[in-house]
Scaffold this motif. Structure first.
Motif, PDB file in Angstrom:
ATOM      1  N   CYS A 121     -50.815 -76.475 -29.082  1.00  0.00           N
ATOM      2  CA  CYS A 121     -49.943 -77.583 -28.693  1.00  0.00           C
ATOM      3  C   CYS A 121     -49.741 -78.490 -29.910  1.00  0.00           C
ATOM      4  O   CYS A 121     -50.528 -78.441 -30.859  1.00  0.00           O
ATOM      5  CB  CYS A 121     -50.557 -78.351 -27.520  1.00  0.00           C
ATOM      6  SG  CYS A 121     -51.971 -79.354 -27.986  1.00  0.00           S
ATOM      7  N   CYS A 175     -52.942 -80.499 -30.985  1.00  0.00           N
ATOM      8  CA  CYS A 175     -53.990 -79.697 -31.624  1.00  0.00           C
ATOM      9  C   CYS A 175     -53.536 -79.229 -33.004  1.00  0.00           C
ATOM     10  O   CYS A 175     -54.332 -79.167 -33.938  1.00  0.00           O
ATOM     11  CB  CYS A 175     -54.360 -78.506 -30.752  1.00  0.00           C
ATOM     12  SG  CYS A 175     -55.308 -79.001 -29.289  1.00  0.00           S
ATOM     13  N   CYS A 225     -57.022 -76.467 -26.440  1.00  0.00           N
ATOM     14  CA  CYS A 225     -57.214 -77.354 -25.286  1.00  0.00           C
ATOM     15  C   CYS A 225     -56.703 -76.748 -23.986  1.00  0.00           C
ATOM     16  O   CYS A 225     -56.814 -77.373 -22.941  1.00  0.00           O
ATOM     17  CB  CYS A 225     -56.542 -78.705 -25.544  1.00  0.00           C
ATOM     18  SG  CYS A 225     -54.733 -78.617 -25.466  1.00  0.00           S
ATOM     19  N   CYS A 246     -52.528 -73.376 -24.977  1.00  0.00           N
ATOM     20  CA  CYS A 246     -53.056 -73.797 -26.275  1.00  0.00           C
ATOM     21  C   CYS A 246     -54.444 -73.194 -26.468  1.00  0.00           C
ATOM     22  O   CYS A 246     -55.296 -73.293 -25.586  1.00  0.00           O
ATOM     23  CB  CYS A 246     -53.118 -75.313 -26.355  1.00  0.00           C
ATOM     24  SG  CYS A 246     -53.895 -75.891 -27.874  1.00  0.00           S
TER      25      CYS A 246
HETATM   26 ZN   LIG Z   1     -53.948 -78.159 -27.613  1.00  0.00          ZN
END
Ligand SMILES: [Zn+2]
Ligand SMILES: [Zn+2]
Length: 236
Positions: free
Chosen positions: A35, A38, A24, A21
């Motif tokens: 992800c 997010c 993150c 991601c």
């Molecule tokens: Zn993420």
């Protein structure tokens, strides 16, 4: 040049581990860039002005107050996101920290937004050009990187290189008072291509006051453009 060790590492990471991601670093299936958590945190606009993409408080098909009073030189605008966290950080990383892999992600999101809104393809797409000096300094134009992705996704040609130029190095709009912004970009652009009868979509990373896009739209209309749209990743 602002290109810290941290950003060098992030850039290398983007290439080595495309399955993480972007925000993150959670592991993702190959081909994914954010992800689900997010992704839902991205600041998607609710109601926006159809003319300038400014956020509106209530859903409406009519233009915002500013556009009703003084319509800009462009005819319509679309923004995939509001300029807020975490999109602001992604755009800054693309613009100032050489994370060019983000152009594919953010340009892709802009193309998806346009498809979801049912926007018909224009005749040609043009990035907001950088002045040659600024381009040498930065090494790339983030608007061109984004425009390339959008043009490819929509199967619309990019304006021929050099037909839309920035001939004046202007101070950054973000550092200027609102009333100085229109003056700052006056005569900043030169259009040498023939855009007679064409619908041109300008692509940029962020639109704040809209004066830059309006100044270029004015030049394009003088060069014959029938209509000019502005497509940005995020609207401040
Ligand atoms: Zn993420
Ligand atoms: Zn408006």
């Amino acid at each position: 040049m602002d290109f810290s060790v941290y950003n060098r590492l992030r850039n290398i990471q983007d290439w080595l581990f495309p399955g993480n991601c972007l925000l993150c670093r959670a592991r993702l299936p190959a081909g994914a860039d954010l992800c689900p958590a997010c992704d839902t945190s991205l600041p998607r606009p609710e109601a926006t002005c159809p003319r300038c993409a400014a956020p509106l408080t209530t859903a409406s098909t009519s233009n915002c107050g500013a556009c009703q009073q003084r319509p800009p030189a462009f005819d319509a605008a679309e923004a995939a996101f509001r300029y807020a966290a975490p999109v602001d950080r992604l755009i800054q990383d693309l613009k100032y920290h050489h994370r060019l892999a983000l152009a594919r992600v953010l340009g892709g999101r802009l193309a998806e937004h346009l498809a979801a809104r049912g926007i018909a393809p224009p005749d040609v797409i043009a990035p907001i050009p950088l002045h040659a000096g600024r381009l040498r300094e930065r090494g790339y134009n983030q608007s061109l990187e984004l425009a390339r992705v959008v043009a490819q996704r929509l199967d619309v040609p990019l304006a021929a290189y050099g037909t839309v130029e920035r001939i004046r190095a202007t101070a950054s709009q973000t550092k200027l008072a609102p009333d100085a912004r229109a003056r700052n970009v006056r005569n900043a652009f030169r259009v040498t291509g023939d855009f007679t009868g064409q619908c041109v979509a300008l692509v940029d990373d962020v639109m704040t006051s809209g004066h830059t896009a309006a100044a270029l739209a004015k030049c394009l209309k003088r060069a014959g453009a029938d209509s000019v749209w502005v497509w940005v990743v995020a609207r401040a």
